[in-house]
Design an enzyme around this catalytic site. Structure first.
Site, PDB file in Angstrom:
ATOM      1  CG  ASP A  23      82.053  12.608  23.885  1.00 49.66           C
ATOM      2  OD1 ASP A  23      80.828  12.478  23.786  1.00 49.66           O
ATOM      3  OD2 ASP A  23      82.844  11.645  23.822  1.00 49.66           O
ATOM      4  CG  ASP A  25      79.221   7.539  26.753  1.00 53.02           C
ATOM      5  OD1 ASP A  25      79.376   6.770  27.701  1.00 53.02           O
ATOM      6  OD2 ASP A  25      78.133   8.104  26.498  1.00 53.02           O
TER       7      ASP A  25
END
Length: 254
Positions: A23, A25
């Site tokens: 991922d 963020d």
């Protein structure tokens, strides 16, 4: 599996033994850029946190909650990116981990529910142009109208808007003779679709992904920063001091 299927997967071009999916963020970065924009340029933190809880409880889809957040932001996209560059910081262990991965033929792939123009701009700013060009980004896009108003363009029609599992499954389904060991690193509700898809899941301490994994009885390793992930992946793929099975069974990274 035929050569054409094998070679159609970008990360398999160098026949790696391992691949790291991550991922963006709140995982590679310390701040979630979309949350940061919503909290400061949109309707604020209270509703945003309420929506995250609704997603965890299955009352809202991530797709709808994320759209709701982004629609509250009226600032033009270039100004949003400039604002984020002032505030978003890189996880202190990521660059060293990426550099080590690069030297060991371990592709790092960003699989994000964010938007490619924002991620690309921040990645270039935070890790440099060479690394930014090397790291594949699989994420949503942005459409900007003639008036300068922007909106997210989702990657697929799933309840996530971007079902991250779809980026991982082609690698997971490779013939065992060539299939790499797959790692995933994440922190929040956008990572729920990817949580079961790799050989070892890293979930950020104190975040929603840990809550979900505990509730659904999904094995994970908890991490504070990429220094923890670096230590564990190195122990598995280079030092041979830890087997994958042992790592899966040991939630805490010592």
């Amino acid at each position: 599996m035929g050569d054409s299927s094998f070679l159609s997967l970008p990360a398999m071009q160098t026949s790696p033994q391992s691949i790291v999916f991550t991922d963006w963020d709140g995982t590679v970065t310390l701040e979630d850029s979309n949350d940061f924009l919503t909290d400061n340029l949109g309707y604020g933190v209270e509703r945003r946190k309420w929506l995250n809880q609704q997603v965890l409880e299955g009352k809202w889809t991530f797709r709808d909650s994320f759209m709701d957040m982004l629609q509250s932001i009226n600032t033009p996209l270039p100004e949003c990116i400039a604002y984020l560059k002032q505030h978003v910081k890189l996880d202190p262990g990521f660059l060293a981990f990426y550099t080590w991965c690069k030297s060991h033929n371990i592709p790092v792939i960003i699989v994000s529910s964010g938007m490619t123009p924002i991620i690309r701009a921040l990645l270039e700013d935070l890790v440099g142009m060479d690394a930014a060009l090397d790291i594949q980004i699989v994420s949503n896009d942005v459409a900007i109208d003639d008036a300068g108003k922007w909106k997210i363009v989702y990657r697929d029609d799933s309840p996530f808007g971007h079902d991250k599992s779809l980026a991982i499954k082609p690698y997971a389904n490779l013939d065992p003779a060539v299939r790499p060991t797959l790692f995933y690193c994440g922190d929040g509700v956008s990572d729920l679709s990817a949580a079961r898809e790799t050989d070892l899941l890293f979930a950020k301490k104190g975040r929603d992904l840990v809550t979900y994994c505990e509730r659904e009885n999904i094995a994970y390793n908890v991490f504070d920063s990429f220094a923890d992930i670096h230590k564990r992946v190195k122990a598995i793929v280079e030092d041979n001091s830890l087997t994958l099975e042992q790592a899966v069974a040991q939630k805490e990274i010592l």
